[in-house]
Design a protein around this motif. Structure first.
Motif, PDB file in Angstrom:
ATOM      1  N   ALA A   7       0.829  -1.211   0.000  1.00  0.00           N
ATOM      2  CA  ALA A   7       0.000   0.000   0.000  1.00  0.00           C
ATOM      3  C   ALA A   7       0.860   1.256   0.000  1.00  0.00           C
ATOM      4  N   ASP A   8       0.375   2.257  -0.703  1.00  0.00           N
ATOM      5  CA  ASP A   8       1.027   3.566  -0.761  1.00  0.00           C
ATOM      6  C   ASP A   8       2.416   3.556  -1.393  1.00  0.00           C
ATOM      7  N   THR A   9       2.673   2.570  -2.239  1.00  0.00           N
ATOM      8  CA  THR A   9       3.928   2.601  -3.001  1.00  0.00           C
ATOM      9  C   THR A   9       3.810   3.728  -4.033  1.00  0.00           C
ATOM     10  N   GLN A  10       4.677   4.696  -3.900  1.00  0.00           N
ATOM     11  CA  GLN A  10       4.588   5.857  -4.803  1.00  0.00           C
ATOM     12  C   GLN A  10       5.151   5.530  -6.177  1.00  0.00           C
ATOM     13  N   ASP A  12       6.805   7.423  -8.009  1.00  0.00           N
ATOM     14  CA  ASP A  12       8.136   7.991  -8.271  1.00  0.00           C
ATOM     15  C   ASP A  12       9.189   7.432  -7.309  1.00  0.00           C
ATOM     16  N   SER A  13       8.857   6.307  -6.653  1.00  0.00           N
ATOM     17  CA  SER A  13       9.814   5.748  -5.683  1.00  0.00           C
ATOM     18  C   SER A  13      10.758   4.748  -6.361  1.00  0.00           C
ATOM     19  N   PRO A  14      11.981   4.543  -5.802  1.00  0.00           N
ATOM     20  CA  PRO A  14      12.914   3.571  -6.388  1.00  0.00           C
ATOM     21  C   PRO A  14      12.342   2.143  -6.444  1.00  0.00           C
ATOM     22  N   PRO A  15      11.612   1.624  -5.388  1.00  0.00           N
ATOM     23  CA  PRO A  15      11.085   0.261  -5.525  1.00  0.00           C
ATOM     24  C   PRO A  15      10.132   0.128  -6.718  1.00  0.00           C
ATOM     25  N   PHE A  16       9.302   1.167  -6.932  1.00  0.00           N
ATOM     26  CA  PHE A  16       8.359   1.109  -8.050  1.00  0.00           C
ATOM     27  C   PHE A  16       9.127   1.010  -9.379  1.00  0.00           C
ATOM     28  N   ALA A  17      10.172   1.837  -9.504  1.00  0.00           N
ATOM     29  CA  ALA A  17      10.965   1.834 -10.738  1.00  0.00           C
ATOM     30  C   ALA A  17      11.619   0.469 -10.954  1.00  0.00           C
ATOM     31  N   ALA A  18      12.103  -0.131  -9.848  1.00  0.00           N
ATOM     32  CA  ALA A  18      12.785  -1.430  -9.974  1.00  0.00           C
ATOM     33  C   ALA A  18      11.794  -2.527 -10.385  1.00  0.00           C
ATOM     34  N   ILE A  19      10.587  -2.463  -9.827  1.00  0.00           N
ATOM     35  CA  ILE A  19       9.565  -3.472 -10.176  1.00  0.00           C
ATOM     36  C   ILE A  19       9.220  -3.363 -11.654  1.00  0.00           C
ATOM     37  N   ILE A  20       8.981  -2.138 -12.093  1.00  0.00           N
ATOM     38  CA  ILE A  20       8.612  -1.930 -13.500  1.00  0.00           C
ATOM     39  C   ILE A  20       9.739  -2.379 -14.423  1.00  0.00           C
ATOM     40  N   GLU A  21      10.974  -2.083 -14.010  1.00  0.00           N
ATOM     41  CA  GLU A  21      12.112  -2.470 -14.851  1.00  0.00           C
ATOM     42  C   GLU A  21      12.166  -3.994 -14.994  1.00  0.00           C
ATOM     43  N   PHE A  22      11.952  -4.680 -13.870  1.00  0.00           N
ATOM     44  CA  PHE A  22      11.991  -6.147 -13.911  1.00  0.00           C
ATOM     45  C   PHE A  22      10.867  -6.689 -14.805  1.00  0.00           C
ATOM     46  N   LEU A  43      -3.780   1.856  -3.671  1.00  0.00           N
ATOM     47  CA  LEU A  43      -3.234   0.535  -3.965  1.00  0.00           C
ATOM     48  C   LEU A  43      -2.839   0.509  -5.429  1.00  0.00           C
ATOM     49  N   THR A  44      -1.612   0.080  -5.671  1.00  0.00           N
ATOM     50  CA  THR A  44      -1.201  -0.025  -7.069  1.00  0.00           C
ATOM     51  C   THR A  44      -1.187  -1.488  -7.461  1.00  0.00           C
ATOM     52  N   GLU A  45      -1.845  -1.768  -8.566  1.00  0.00           N
ATOM     53  CA  GLU A  45      -1.867  -3.133  -9.089  1.00  0.00           C
ATOM     54  C   GLU A  45      -1.273  -3.090 -10.485  1.00  0.00           C
ATOM     55  N   ILE A  46      -0.424  -4.054 -10.779  1.00  0.00           N
ATOM     56  CA  ILE A  46       0.176  -4.087 -12.114  1.00  0.00           C
ATOM     57  C   ILE A  46      -0.349  -5.328 -12.828  1.00  0.00           C
ATOM     58  N   TYR A  47      -0.973  -5.101 -13.953  1.00  0.00           N
ATOM     59  CA  TYR A  47      -1.543  -6.206 -14.724  1.00  0.00           C
ATOM     60  C   TYR A  47      -0.519  -6.669 -15.746  1.00  0.00           C
ATOM     61  N   LEU A  48      -0.251  -7.957 -15.727  1.00  0.00           N
ATOM     62  CA  LEU A  48       0.651  -8.530 -16.719  1.00  0.00           C
ATOM     63  C   LEU A  48      -0.219  -9.279 -17.710  1.00  0.00           C
ATOM     64  N   VAL A  49      -0.185  -8.855 -18.948  1.00  0.00           N
ATOM     65  CA  VAL A  49      -1.061  -9.434 -19.952  1.00  0.00           C
ATOM     66  C   VAL A  49      -0.205 -10.116 -21.012  1.00  0.00           C
ATOM     67  N   GLY A  50      -0.599 -11.314 -21.441  1.00  0.00           N
ATOM     68  CA  GLY A  50       0.141 -12.035 -22.494  1.00  0.00           C
ATOM     69  C   GLY A  50       0.534 -13.408 -22.008  1.00  0.00           C
ATOM     70  N   ASP A  51       1.762 -13.750 -22.280  1.00  0.00           N
ATOM     71  CA  ASP A  51       2.244 -15.092 -22.034  1.00  0.00           C
ATOM     72  C   ASP A  51       2.641 -15.276 -20.561  1.00  0.00           C
ATOM     73  N   THR A  52       1.654 -15.361 -19.664  1.00  0.00           N
ATOM     74  CA  THR A  52       1.998 -15.344 -18.232  1.00  0.00           C
ATOM     75  C   THR A  52       2.144 -16.746 -17.630  1.00  0.00           C
ATOM     76  N   ALA A  53       1.758 -17.780 -18.407  1.00  0.00           N
ATOM     77  CA  ALA A  53       1.735 -19.143 -17.846  1.00  0.00           C
ATOM     78  C   ALA A  53       3.091 -19.546 -17.284  1.00  0.00           C
ATOM     79  N   ALA A  54       4.156 -19.141 -17.965  1.00  0.00           N
ATOM     80  CA  ALA A  54       5.484 -19.598 -17.550  1.00  0.00           C
ATOM     81  C   ALA A  54       6.126 -18.716 -16.470  1.00  0.00           C
ATOM     82  N   LEU A  55       5.438 -17.640 -16.093  1.00  0.00           N
ATOM     83  CA  LEU A  55       6.067 -16.730 -15.119  1.00  0.00           C
ATOM     84  C   LEU A  55       6.177 -17.383 -13.746  1.00  0.00           C
TER      85      LEU A  55
END
Ligand code: PEP
Ligand code: MN
Length: 374
Positions: A7-10, A12-22, A43-55
Motif C-alpha cells: 500500500a502507498d507505493t509511490q 516515483d519511488s525507487p522500488p516502483f521503478a525497480a519493479i517496473i524495470e523487472f 493501492l497499485t496493481e500491475i496487470y501482466l497481460v500475455g504469455d503469463t503461464a510460464a512466469l
C-alpha cells in the motif's frame, strides 16, 4: 497475472521503478499499471497481460515492494474475484461507502418532473435518514414520442435541492457521453452541492462506446444495469469495459430479465444472482425492485410484490437498492404506476432493515458453521 504492490507505493519511488524495470523485460508480456484509490490508501496493481503461464510467481512475489501476486482466473481482469483472491474492494464517494458488505438505499424519482416534486422527494429522504436518491434527467424511452426527460435544464435545481436536503449521491442515468459533461458543468456551476453516480441503463449495457467514455472518466462512480436480454457473463463483461478504461468504481445492478415467463411482473426478477455476482466479481450489487416488478400489486399478507422482492434481494446480500418513489404518482411523467408513495417510505425502510438483519444473522451463522473467526 496481477502484481499487487504494498500500500502507498509511490509511482516515483525507487522500488516502483525497480519493479517496473523487472516486469518490462519479461518476454511477450504487456505491463499495465492500475491505481485503486481507496478511502484510506492508494493501492497499485500491475496487470501482466500475455504469455503469463510460464512466469515464476514466487520470483515476482519476492521483489521488494510487492505484496502479493494473483493469477487471473476469470475474464473480468480488474473487477473479477480470482482464484485465491481475497482483496477487499470498496470505495467511498462523497462520503458514502460502497462495498459488497454494506447496504445503501437510493429512493427517488424515476424521472424529474418539477422542482416541487423533486423537493418533496428529497425532503422525505432527509426525514427518513437517507443520503442517496435517484433522479432521471435523461430517459431512454421505447416510443420516440414519449417524454425523454428534462435533460440539462433540470440539473441546476436538482443539484441545489440535493444540497439543501443533505443528499450526497444521486443515481442519474446517462445515455450519451455529452450527458456526463452536462452533469459536470451543472455540478460546477452550482458549487458541487452533491455527488452523482452515473447510471447506464439496461438498454445501453452493451453500448461499448458509451461504456468506454464513462469508463475513461474517474470522477463519478457508475451503476451498470444488467442487460435485459443477454447472459450474466455478457453483462459482467460490459462492467469490465468500464474498469478496463480506468474506472473500477462500478456497481452492478440487477433489474430483471425481459421475458413473459416473468408475468405478471414487468420483468423476471433475477435477485437470486446476487451471490453469483459476488462470487464472480468484487463489485457491490444493486437491486432495482421497481423496474423488475413494475407494478404495485399486493399479496394477501399486505406487502407489495416490490417489497417482497426487495426483501428477497436484501436477505441474499444486496448492497444497494434503487427504488422509485413519487410524492404524487398520478402526475409522474414516467413509471407512475410502479412508484411507491412517500407515506410508504418508513414502512419500506423498516421492512428492508428486517431483511438486512436476517442477512447479517445468516452470515454469522455461516461463519459459525465454517469455524471462521468473526
Ligand atoms: C431506470 O432506472 O429508470 C431505468 C430506465 O431502468 P432500466 O434501465 O433498468 O430499464
Ligand atoms: Mn423507470
Amino acid at each position: 497475472m496481477i502484481v499487487i504492490l504494498q500500500a502507498d507505493t509511490q509511482r516515483d519511488s525507487p522500488p516502483f521503478a525497480a519493479i517496473i524495470e523487472f516486469l518490462s523485460q519479461l518476454p511477450n508480456i504487456e505491463v499495465k499499471v492500475h491505481e485503486v484509490i481507496g478511502s484510506q490508501q492508494i493501492l497499485t496493481e500491475i496487470y501482466l497481460v500475455g504469455d503469463t503461464a510460464a512466469l515464476d510467481e514466487e520470483e515476482i512475489t519476492n521483489i521488494p515492494g510487492v505484496e502479493r501476486v494473483v493469477r487471473i482466473s476469470r475474464p473480468y481482469r480488474v473487477l473479477g474475484r480470482h482464484h485465491n483472491d481475497h482483496r477487499s474492494f470498496g470505495f467511498s464517494y462523497n462520503g458514502v461507502h460502497f462495498s459488497q458488505e454494506n447496504l445503501n438505499i437510493f429512493a427517488g424519482l424515476c424521472a424529474v418532473n418539477s422542482p416541487g416534486d423533486v423537493e418533496e422527494m428529497m425532503r422525505a429522504c432527509q426525514e427518513n435518514g437517507l443520503q442517496c436518491t435517484r433522479m432521471g434527467a435523461y430517459k431512454p424511452r421505447t416510443n420516440p414520442y414519449s417524454f425523454q426527460g428534462h435533460g440539462k435544464a433540470c440539473l441546476p435545481y436538482v443539484f441545489e435541492l440535493a444540497g439543501k436536503y443533505g443528499i450526497k449521491v444521486i443515481a442519474m442515468e446517462v445515455t450519451h457521453e455529452s450527458h456526463v459533461h452536462e452533469i459536470r458543468e451543472a455540478l460546477q456551476q452550482t458549487g458541487e452541492p452533491t455527488g452523482v453516480m452515473l447510471q447506464i441503463g439496461t438498454r445501453n449495457t452493451q453500448n461499448f462506446e458509451l461504456l468506454k467514455a464513462v469508463g475513461r472518466q474517474q470522477e463519478y462512480p457508475v451503476l451498470l444495469k444488467r442487460g435485459f436480454g443477454i447472459t450474466l457473463e455478457e453483462s459482467l463483461n460490459a462492467a469490465e469495459y468500464l474498469a478496463s478504461e480506468g474506472n473500477s468504481r462500478v456497481i452492478f445492478g440487477l433489474r430483471g430479465m425481459k421475458t413473459n415467463m416473468g408475468d405478471p411482473h414487468r420483468n423476471f426478477v433475477d435477485f437470486a444472482h446476487i451471490p453469483a455476482v459476488k462470487q464472480l466479481t468484487r463489485m457491490p450489487v444493486c437491486i432495482d425492485p421497481s423496474h423488475s416488478v413494475g407494478n404495485r400489486d399486493q399479496a394477501p399478507d399486505g406487502l407489495l410484490d416490490m417489497m417482497h422482492c426487495t426483501a428477497q434481494g436484501v436477505i441474499a446480500g444486496a448492497n444497494m437498492i434503487l427504488v422509485d418513489f413519487h410524492p404524487h404518482p398520478a402526475r409522474a411523467v414516467v413509471d407512475g404506476p410502479q412508484a411507491m408513495l412517500l407515506e410508504e417510505l418508513p414502512f419500506f425502510l423498516e421492512d428492508v432493515a428486517i431483511a438486512r438483519h436476517a442477512y447479517e444473522a445468516r452470515v454469522a451463522l455461516a461463519a459459525k458453521f465454517q469455524g471462521r473467526a468473526q
